[in-house]
Write an enzyme that holds these catalytic residues in place. Structure first.
Site, short mmCIF file in Angstrom:
data_model
loop_
_atom_site.label_atom_id
_atom_site.label_comp_id
_atom_site.label_asym_id
_atom_site.label_seq_id
_atom_site.Cartn_x
_atom_site.Cartn_y
_atom_site.Cartn_z
N GLY A 142 0.86 -1.20 0.00
CA GLY A 142 0.00 0.00 0.00
C GLY A 142 0.88 1.22 0.00
O GLY A 142 1.22 1.76 -1.06
N HIS A 358 -24.22 17.21 19.16
CA HIS A 358 -25.55 16.61 19.00
C HIS A 358 -25.94 15.71 20.18
O HIS A 358 -27.07 15.21 20.23
CB HIS A 358 -25.64 15.77 17.72
CG HIS A 358 -25.89 16.57 16.48
ND1 HIS A 358 -24.93 17.35 15.86
CD2 HIS A 358 -27.01 16.70 15.71
CE1 HIS A 358 -25.44 17.91 14.78
NE2 HIS A 358 -26.71 17.54 14.66
N GLU A 383 -5.15 7.57 -0.93
CA GLU A 383 -4.21 8.46 -1.66
C GLU A 383 -3.06 8.89 -0.76
O GLU A 383 -2.63 10.05 -0.78
CB GLU A 383 -4.95 9.65 -2.27
CG GLU A 383 -5.91 9.17 -3.34
CD GLU A 383 -6.08 10.11 -4.50
OE1 GLU A 383 -5.20 10.93 -4.75
OE2 GLU A 383 -7.12 9.99 -5.16
C1 LIG Z 1 -12.31 2.88 0.40
C2 LIG Z 1 -10.95 2.81 -0.22
C3 LIG Z 1 -10.80 3.06 -1.58
C4 LIG Z 1 -9.54 3.00 -2.17
N1 LIG Z 1 -9.41 3.21 -3.53
C5 LIG Z 1 -8.21 2.96 -4.13
C6 LIG Z 1 -8.08 3.01 -5.56
O1 LIG Z 1 -9.04 3.32 -6.29
N2 LIG Z 1 -6.89 2.69 -6.10
C7 LIG Z 1 -5.80 2.34 -5.36
O2 LIG Z 1 -4.75 2.05 -5.92
N3 LIG Z 1 -5.89 2.30 -4.00
C8 LIG Z 1 -7.06 2.59 -3.37
N4 LIG Z 1 -7.16 2.54 -2.00
C9 LIG Z 1 -5.99 2.12 -1.22
C10 LIG Z 1 -5.38 3.20 -0.35
O3 LIG Z 1 -4.72 4.16 -1.12
C11 LIG Z 1 -4.45 2.44 0.63
O4 LIG Z 1 -5.30 1.79 1.56
C12 LIG Z 1 -3.48 3.36 1.34
O5 LIG Z 1 -2.51 3.85 0.45
C13 LIG Z 1 -2.78 2.64 2.51
O6 LIG Z 1 -2.24 1.42 2.13
P1 LIG Z 1 -2.55 0.11 3.02
O7 LIG Z 1 -4.01 0.03 3.23
O8 LIG Z 1 -1.87 -1.04 2.39
O9 LIG Z 1 -1.89 0.44 4.43
P2 LIG Z 1 -0.35 0.21 4.83
O10 LIG Z 1 0.54 0.83 3.81
O11 LIG Z 1 -0.13 -1.21 5.17
O12 LIG Z 1 -0.25 1.09 6.16
C14 LIG Z 1 -0.64 0.59 7.44
C15 LIG Z 1 -0.21 1.63 8.48
O13 LIG Z 1 1.23 1.75 8.49
C16 LIG Z 1 1.60 3.10 8.26
N5 LIG Z 1 2.82 3.14 7.43
C17 LIG Z 1 3.10 2.39 6.35
N6 LIG Z 1 4.29 2.75 5.82
C18 LIG Z 1 4.75 3.78 6.59
C19 LIG Z 1 5.90 4.60 6.56
N7 LIG Z 1 6.84 4.46 5.60
N8 LIG Z 1 6.05 5.55 7.51
C20 LIG Z 1 5.11 5.70 8.47
N9 LIG Z 1 3.99 4.97 8.55
C21 LIG Z 1 3.81 4.02 7.63
C22 LIG Z 1 0.41 3.72 7.52
O14 LIG Z 1 0.41 5.14 7.64
C23 LIG Z 1 -0.75 3.03 8.22
O15 LIG Z 1 -1.02 3.70 9.42
C24 LIG Z 1 -8.40 2.67 -1.38
C25 LIG Z 1 -8.55 2.46 0.00
C26 LIG Z 1 -9.80 2.52 0.57
C27 LIG Z 1 -9.92 2.27 2.06
#
Ligand SMILES: Cc1cc2nc3c(=O)[nH]c(=O)nc-3n(C[C@H](O)[C@H](O)[C@H](O)COP(=O)(O)OP(=O)(O)OC[C@H]3O[C@@H](n4cnc5c(N)ncnc54)[C@H](O)[C@@H]3O)c2cc1C
Length: 402
Positions: A142, A358, A383
């Site tokens: 992610g 509320h 994002e």
């Molecule tokens: C409803 C929804 C719609 C979405 N739509 C799209 C889409 O259309 N296309 C797409 O490509 N993606 C999409 N996403 C994905 C979204 O962009 C990712 O969920 C987001 O980038 C986080 O990645 P992850 O969920 O794998 O979390 P992770 O990267 O696993 O992060 C988990 C935690 O670790 C922290 N963390 C990770 N790395 C670091 C670092 N280097 N330094 C500090 N903290 C860190 C994060 O901040 C977070 O708190 C969507 C997500 C949701 C929930």
């Protein structure tokens, strides 16, 4: 510096505000107060109406059928208004913009002509525009984009894509998928992995492309989110954005360019949620009487003062980043990330305060503010999470001369 709106900005703002008040908010209230999903047919009707009003394609160049409005403040105004009505419906209406932006940022002129056309509505018809999905995130990658494992391997005149994408907005309903994949199986170092990234256009119906059912979420309920699977998906070499050999310097720059700009729009959406929560909290505080109208308790009025101040500050950050993007003033201090980070954080805070104001009613589904908290939370995640935005801002700052 002029904080007044131009006539064009005012017209677009009024159009979006009227639409949000008359079409978006009532539809959300009608279904969500009953704890129901909004039917797809009703969402399609809203999309058609927004498309006819040109609220979805105003920013495309006229040569591709759009209105050619380059003023990014207008984009902020429209986005804030639509999200004020309901963030999930707004995402459903606008999510294809991320795909269009990716094509615009990474595509050749021929590719833009070929693939941007269906996103626009030059004849002002009440029709459904083309739907796009931007596929970057994966189950195992992610925040760490360079860790993605979807592969794109060249076989003669084709690319063959394999991998799984996660949390994809518009998955299953998109006409076009932009898939970010690794073209260099041997890439190990960070520069090699960045250089090897490419963005590929996969059209709906391509053999090997499939998606899961809509995932169940806590917020932005009108927007659909799926896994997208690519199993030996063969596409012509021409479907690689930037040309058969991709962008010079690799696809990572294009991905960053896409996200840096769309982050400003994400900030404007979060702002819409914050303002919606503030508006409801202010109205409620004036009419709810506990001995006297609760707005006259300093503890309550200070919550409103905090909300108002934070919303104004977030709007200024957002508009400044939009102005910089429009004037092509390079972000030097991570201004796009600052706007996205701050607006999404204050949206969550505004919703929490609105629920508190509320009282018990704020916890009931008959009221909106609890639902909006769930909507706001995702803005701190997608994002680029708030933590990643702070990393980005810090990275910019490490290059600033003090
Ligand atoms: C409803 C929804 C719609 C979405 N739509 C799209 C889409 O259309 N296309 C797409 O490509 N993606 C999409 N996403 C994905 C979204 O962009 C990712 O969920 C987001 O980038 C986080 O990645 P992850 O969920 O794998 O979390 P992770 O990267 O696993 O992060 C988990 C935690 O670790 C922290 N963390 C990770 N790395 C670091 C670092 N280097 N330094 C500090 N903290 C860190 C994060 O901040 C977070 O708190 C969507 C997500 C949701 C929930």
């Amino acid at each position: 510096m002029d904080f007044g709106l131009t006539e064009e900005q005012r017209i677009m703002l009024d159009t979006a505000r009227d639409f949000s008040r008359s079409e978006i908010r009532p539809l959300a209230n009608q279904h969500y107060h009953q704890d129901q999903r909004i039917p797809a047919a009703a969402l399609d009707e809203v999309i058609k109406k927004a498309n006819q009003l040109r609220l979805l394609d105003y920013y495309f160049p006229e040569s591709f059928g759009g209105l050619g409005i380059e003023d990014r403040t207008i984009a902020c105004l429209i986005t804030e208004e639509l999200a004020w009505g309901d963030a999930g419906i707004a995402v459903h209406l606008m999510a294809s913009g991320l795909t269009a932006k990716a094509i615009d940022a990474m595509g050749t002129e021929d590719q833009k002509r070929q693939w941007l056309a269906g996103f626009t509505n030059p004849d002002n018809q009440p029709v459904l525009p083309k739907v796009g999905a931007f596929c970057l995130t994966e189950p195992g990658s992610g925040s760490h984009v360079l860790g993605l494992s979807t592969s794109a391997l060249r076989e003669g005149d084709h690319w063959v894509l394999n991998g799984t994408k996660m949390f994809i907005t518009n998955g299953g309903r998109a006409d076009l998928y932009i898939v970010v994949a690794q073209t260099d199986p041997k890439a190990e170092s960070t520069p090699e992995r960045a250089a090897g990234l490419g963005a590929f256009v996969v059209e709906k119906g391509t053999k090997g492309l499939s998606s899961s059912s809509d995932m169940k979420k806590w917020g932005v309920l009108a927007s659909n989110t799926t896994e997208v699977v690519l199993e030996n998906v063969r596409i012509p070499v021409e479907n690689r954005l930037g040309g058969p050999d991709g962008l010079q310097g690799g696809g990572m720059a294009g991905v960053y360019e896409t996200l840096e700009v769309t982050r400003v729009g994400v900030a404007a959406s979060a702002l819409g949620i914050a303002r919606a929560a503030f508006d409801e909290a202010l109205a409620y505080a004036k009419q709810r009487v506990q001995k006297k109208p609760i707005i006259h308790f300093q503890a309550v009025s200070h919550m409103l003062a905090d909300m108002e101040t934070e919303i104004q500050a977030a709007r200024l950050l957002t508009w400044k980043a939009a102005w910089m993007a429009e004037k092509k003033v390079p972000f030097e201090r991570g201004e796009g990330s600052q706007a996205k980070y701050y607006a999404s954080e204050i949206a969550v805070r505004a919703c929490l305060k609105a629920i508190q104001i509320h009282g018990g009613y704020g916890f009931m589904k008959e009221y909106n503010v609890g639902r909006w908290l769930n909507d706001a939370i995702v803005y701190r995640i997608w994002e680029g999470t708030s933590e990643i935005q702070k990393n980005t801002i810090a990275r910019y700052l490490s290059n600033v001369e003090s």
